[in-house]
Design a protein around this motif. Structure first.
Motif, PDB file in Angstrom:
ATOM      1  N   GLY A   6       0.516  11.594 -72.898  1.00 39.76           N
ATOM      2  CA  GLY A   6       0.454  12.702 -74.053  1.00 39.76           C
ATOM      3  C   GLY A   6      -0.723  14.187 -73.506  1.00 39.76           C
ATOM      4  O   GLY A   6      -0.202  15.106 -73.396  1.00 39.76           O
ATOM      5  N   ASP A   7      -1.934  13.736 -73.184  1.00 43.59           N
ATOM      6  CA  ASP A   7      -3.005  14.400 -72.088  1.00 43.59           C
ATOM      7  C   ASP A   7      -2.246  15.220 -71.314  1.00 43.59           C
ATOM      8  O   ASP A   7      -3.235  15.826 -70.916  1.00 43.59           O
ATOM      9  CB  ASP A   7      -3.823  13.460 -71.765  1.00 43.59           C
ATOM     10  CG  ASP A   7      -5.068  13.784 -73.166  1.00 43.59           C
ATOM     11  OD1 ASP A   7      -4.569  13.840 -74.111  1.00 43.59           O
ATOM     12  OD2 ASP A   7      -5.442  12.237 -73.073  1.00 43.59           O
ATOM     13  N   TYR A   8      -1.360  14.191 -70.228  1.00 43.68           N
ATOM     14  CA  TYR A   8      -1.228  15.105 -69.189  1.00 43.68           C
ATOM     15  C   TYR A   8       0.624  15.387 -69.027  1.00 43.68           C
ATOM     16  O   TYR A   8       0.807  15.604 -67.774  1.00 43.68           O
ATOM     17  CB  TYR A   8      -0.835  14.190 -67.763  1.00 43.68           C
ATOM     18  CG  TYR A   8      -2.693  13.349 -68.160  1.00 43.68           C
ATOM     19  CD1 TYR A   8      -3.423  13.630 -67.363  1.00 43.68           C
ATOM     20  CD2 TYR A   8      -2.683  11.790 -67.797  1.00 43.68           C
ATOM     21  CE1 TYR A   8      -4.674  13.634 -67.048  1.00 43.68           C
ATOM     22  CE2 TYR A   8      -3.889  11.717 -68.076  1.00 43.68           C
ATOM     23  CZ  TYR A   8      -4.944  11.926 -67.608  1.00 43.68           C
ATOM     24  OH  TYR A   8      -6.119  11.510 -66.940  1.00 43.68           O
ATOM     25  N   ILE A   9       1.192  15.938 -69.853  1.00 45.36           N
ATOM     26  CA  ILE A   9       2.286  16.515 -70.246  1.00 45.36           C
ATOM     27  C   ILE A   9       2.083  18.216 -69.926  1.00 45.36           C
ATOM     28  O   ILE A   9       2.628  18.653 -68.947  1.00 45.36           O
ATOM     29  CB  ILE A   9       2.845  16.650 -71.783  1.00 45.36           C
ATOM     30  CG1 ILE A   9       4.443  16.863 -71.408  1.00 45.36           C
ATOM     31  CG2 ILE A   9       2.084  17.382 -72.533  1.00 45.36           C
ATOM     32  CD1 ILE A   9       5.748  15.256 -71.828  1.00 45.36           C
ATOM     33  N   ASP A  10       0.969  18.714 -70.039  1.00 45.53           N
ATOM     34  CA  ASP A  10       1.099  20.210 -69.790  1.00 45.53           C
ATOM     35  C   ASP A  10       0.655  20.281 -67.783  1.00 45.53           C
ATOM     36  O   ASP A  10       1.968  20.624 -67.469  1.00 45.53           O
ATOM     37  CB  ASP A  10      -0.215  21.236 -70.073  1.00 45.53           C
ATOM     38  CG  ASP A  10      -0.142  21.282 -71.469  1.00 45.53           C
ATOM     39  OD1 ASP A  10       1.604  21.129 -72.211  1.00 45.53           O
ATOM     40  OD2 ASP A  10      -1.407  21.347 -72.289  1.00 45.53           O
ATOM     41  N   ALA A  11      -0.218  19.649 -67.748  1.00 42.51           N
ATOM     42  CA  ALA A  11      -0.279  19.252 -65.909  1.00 42.51           C
ATOM     43  C   ALA A  11       1.357  18.804 -65.155  1.00 42.51           C
ATOM     44  O   ALA A  11       1.814  19.479 -64.097  1.00 42.51           O
ATOM     45  CB  ALA A  11      -1.129  18.377 -65.517  1.00 42.51           C
ATOM     46  N   TRP A  12       1.492  18.357 -65.850  1.00 37.98           N
ATOM     47  CA  TRP A  12       3.177  17.404 -65.450  1.00 37.98           C
ATOM     48  C   TRP A  12       3.727  18.883 -65.261  1.00 37.98           C
ATOM     49  O   TRP A  12       4.926  19.094 -64.562  1.00 37.98           O
ATOM     50  CB  TRP A  12       3.942  16.319 -65.961  1.00 37.98           C
ATOM     51  CG  TRP A  12       4.623  15.890 -65.656  1.00 37.98           C
ATOM     52  CD1 TRP A  12       5.581  15.383 -64.581  1.00 37.98           C
ATOM     53  CD2 TRP A  12       6.357  16.269 -65.740  1.00 37.98           C
ATOM     54  NE1 TRP A  12       6.322  14.855 -64.054  1.00 37.98           N
ATOM     55  CE2 TRP A  12       6.837  14.916 -65.492  1.00 37.98           C
ATOM     56  CE3 TRP A  12       6.495  16.803 -67.515  1.00 37.98           C
ATOM     57  CZ2 TRP A  12       8.681  15.493 -65.489  1.00 37.98           C
ATOM     58  CZ3 TRP A  12       7.780  16.813 -67.920  1.00 37.98           C
ATOM     59  CH2 TRP A  12       8.575  15.805 -66.827  1.00 37.98           C
ATOM     60  N   LEU A  13       4.527  19.356 -66.492  1.00 39.87           N
ATOM     61  CA  LEU A  13       4.868  21.161 -66.578  1.00 39.87           C
ATOM     62  C   LEU A  13       4.657  21.805 -65.202  1.00 39.87           C
ATOM     63  O   LEU A  13       5.670  22.189 -64.414  1.00 39.87           O
ATOM     64  CB  LEU A  13       5.194  21.151 -67.852  1.00 39.87           C
ATOM     65  CG  LEU A  13       6.147  20.498 -68.707  1.00 39.87           C
ATOM     66  CD1 LEU A  13       6.247  20.973 -70.396  1.00 39.87           C
ATOM     67  CD2 LEU A  13       7.434  20.098 -68.523  1.00 39.87           C
ATOM     68  N   PHE A  14       3.471  22.035 -65.316  1.00 37.27           N
ATOM     69  CA  PHE A  14       3.284  23.146 -64.849  1.00 37.27           C
ATOM     70  C   PHE A  14       3.316  22.230 -63.323  1.00 37.27           C
ATOM     71  O   PHE A  14       4.156  22.964 -62.334  1.00 37.27           O
ATOM     72  CB  PHE A  14       1.580  22.689 -64.452  1.00 37.27           C
ATOM     73  CG  PHE A  14       0.903  24.710 -63.605  1.00 37.27           C
ATOM     74  CD1 PHE A  14       1.456  25.355 -64.001  1.00 37.27           C
ATOM     75  CD2 PHE A  14       0.058  23.553 -62.560  1.00 37.27           C
ATOM     76  CE1 PHE A  14       0.850  26.637 -63.599  1.00 37.27           C
ATOM     77  CE2 PHE A  14      -0.057  24.436 -61.847  1.00 37.27           C
ATOM     78  CZ  PHE A  14       0.483  26.300 -62.509  1.00 37.27           C
ATOM     79  N   ARG A  15       2.642  20.698 -62.997  1.00 35.41           N
ATOM     80  CA  ARG A  15       3.146  20.482 -61.376  1.00 35.41           C
ATOM     81  C   ARG A  15       4.762  21.047 -60.998  1.00 35.41           C
ATOM     82  O   ARG A  15       5.698  20.825 -60.394  1.00 35.41           O
ATOM     83  CB  ARG A  15       3.093  19.115 -61.172  1.00 35.41           C
ATOM     84  CG  ARG A  15       3.089  18.490 -60.001  1.00 35.41           C
ATOM     85  CD  ARG A  15       3.057  19.340 -58.485  1.00 35.41           C
ATOM     86  NE  ARG A  15       1.856  19.488 -58.375  1.00 35.41           N
ATOM     87  CZ  ARG A  15       0.961  20.251 -57.411  1.00 35.41           C
ATOM     88  NH1 ARG A  15       2.310  21.211 -56.974  1.00 35.41           N
ATOM     89  NH2 ARG A  15      -0.181  21.179 -57.361  1.00 35.41           N
ATOM     90  N   VAL A  16       6.406  20.388 -61.886  1.00 40.27           N
ATOM     91  CA  VAL A  16       7.478  20.155 -61.941  1.00 40.27           C
ATOM     92  C   VAL A  16       7.882  21.545 -61.493  1.00 40.27           C
ATOM     93  O   VAL A  16       8.589  22.181 -60.512  1.00 40.27           O
ATOM     94  CB  VAL A  16       7.669  20.286 -63.224  1.00 40.27           C
ATOM     95  CG1 VAL A  16       8.916  20.391 -63.271  1.00 40.27           C
ATOM     96  CG2 VAL A  16       8.158  18.331 -63.252  1.00 40.27           C
ATOM     97  N   ALA A  17       6.937  22.661 -62.506  1.00 45.14           N
ATOM     98  CA  ALA A  17       7.932  24.166 -62.124  1.00 45.14           C
ATOM     99  C   ALA A  17       7.028  24.696 -61.066  1.00 45.14           C
ATOM    100  O   ALA A  17       7.383  25.563 -60.163  1.00 45.14           O
ATOM    101  CB  ALA A  17       7.177  24.581 -63.147  1.00 45.14           C
ATOM    102  N   ILE A  18       5.794  24.658 -60.662  1.00 48.15           N
ATOM    103  CA  ILE A  18       5.378  24.575 -58.737  1.00 48.15           C
ATOM    104  C   ILE A  18       5.996  24.291 -57.771  1.00 48.15           C
ATOM    105  O   ILE A  18       6.743  24.826 -57.346  1.00 48.15           O
ATOM    106  CB  ILE A  18       3.737  24.274 -58.404  1.00 48.15           C
ATOM    107  CG1 ILE A  18       2.812  24.943 -59.946  1.00 48.15           C
ATOM    108  CG2 ILE A  18       3.753  24.555 -57.344  1.00 48.15           C
ATOM    109  CD1 ILE A  18       1.163  24.708 -59.625  1.00 48.15           C
ATOM    110  N   ASN A  19       6.792  23.238 -58.425  1.00 49.49           N
ATOM    111  CA  ASN A  19       7.618  21.938 -57.322  1.00 49.49           C
ATOM    112  C   ASN A  19       9.024  22.958 -57.003  1.00 49.49           C
ATOM    113  O   ASN A  19       9.219  23.138 -56.406  1.00 49.49           O
ATOM    114  CB  ASN A  19       7.672  20.785 -57.077  1.00 49.49           C
ATOM    115  CG  ASN A  19       6.613  20.073 -57.201  1.00 49.49           C
ATOM    116  OD1 ASN A  19       5.636  20.600 -56.129  1.00 49.49           O
ATOM    117  ND2 ASN A  19       6.754  19.187 -57.999  1.00 49.49           N
ATOM    118  N   LYS A  20       9.550  23.257 -58.445  1.00 50.91           N
ATOM    119  CA  LYS A  20      10.649  23.917 -58.235  1.00 50.91           C
ATOM    120  C   LYS A  20      10.235  25.274 -58.325  1.00 50.91           C
ATOM    121  O   LYS A  20      11.857  26.279 -57.089  1.00 50.91           O
ATOM    122  CB  LYS A  20      11.455  24.329 -59.747  1.00 50.91           C
ATOM    123  CG  LYS A  20      11.913  23.274 -60.501  1.00 50.91           C
ATOM    124  CD  LYS A  20      13.047  22.649 -59.969  1.00 50.91           C
ATOM    125  CE  LYS A  20      13.873  21.669 -60.388  1.00 50.91           C
ATOM    126  NZ  LYS A  20      14.876  21.049 -59.956  1.00 50.91           N
TER     127      LYS A  20
END
Length: 123
Positions: A6-20
């Motif tokens: 749960g603490d890393y969900i923001d970072a994960w979403l950010f990384r997905v957006a950057i990769n897209k």
């Protein structure tokens, strides 16, 4: 998503957006490189037999007119418009200034124009 804390969900979403975003840049670069290199105008041949005939007649008439003016004037016109040389380059060839070459070109164009009008008038 179940494995992400749960603490890393923001970072994960950010990384997905950057990769897209990077993926879309790569696709656009590929598309621009291969798709835009071919233009529709290059594929279509708009020249008609009439256009070819007119170009040939103009070429013949211009060659005839250049033969009727002094050789130096014809050379100047050919160097400038067929050879696509600059005024400075032509001046170096003739050992004069670019201003005098410009004047000679104007005079040569007037001579060609006069000869072309005579050819058109008298056939």
């Amino acid at each position: 998503m179940d494995t992400i804390q749960g603490d890393y969900i923001d970072a994960w979403l950010f990384r997905v957006a950057i990769n897209k975003y990077y993926d879309s840049l790569r696709k656009r670069k590929y598309k621009d490189k291969y798709v835009n290199s071919v233009k529709i105008e290059d594929l279509l041949d708009w020249t008609t037999p009439e256009d070819i005939m007119i170009k040939n007649e103009l070429h013949t008439m211009l060659s005839e007119c250049l033969g009727k003016i002094p050789q130096k004037d014809a050379e100047l016109l050919l160097l400038k418009y067929c050879g696509e040389l600059t005024l400075k380059d032509i001046a170096i060839i003739y050992g004069t200034t670019d201003k005098s070459i410009k004047t000679m070109l104007v005079r040569a164009k007037k001579k060609v124009r006069k000869v072309m009008e005579e050819v058109q008038r008298f056939g």
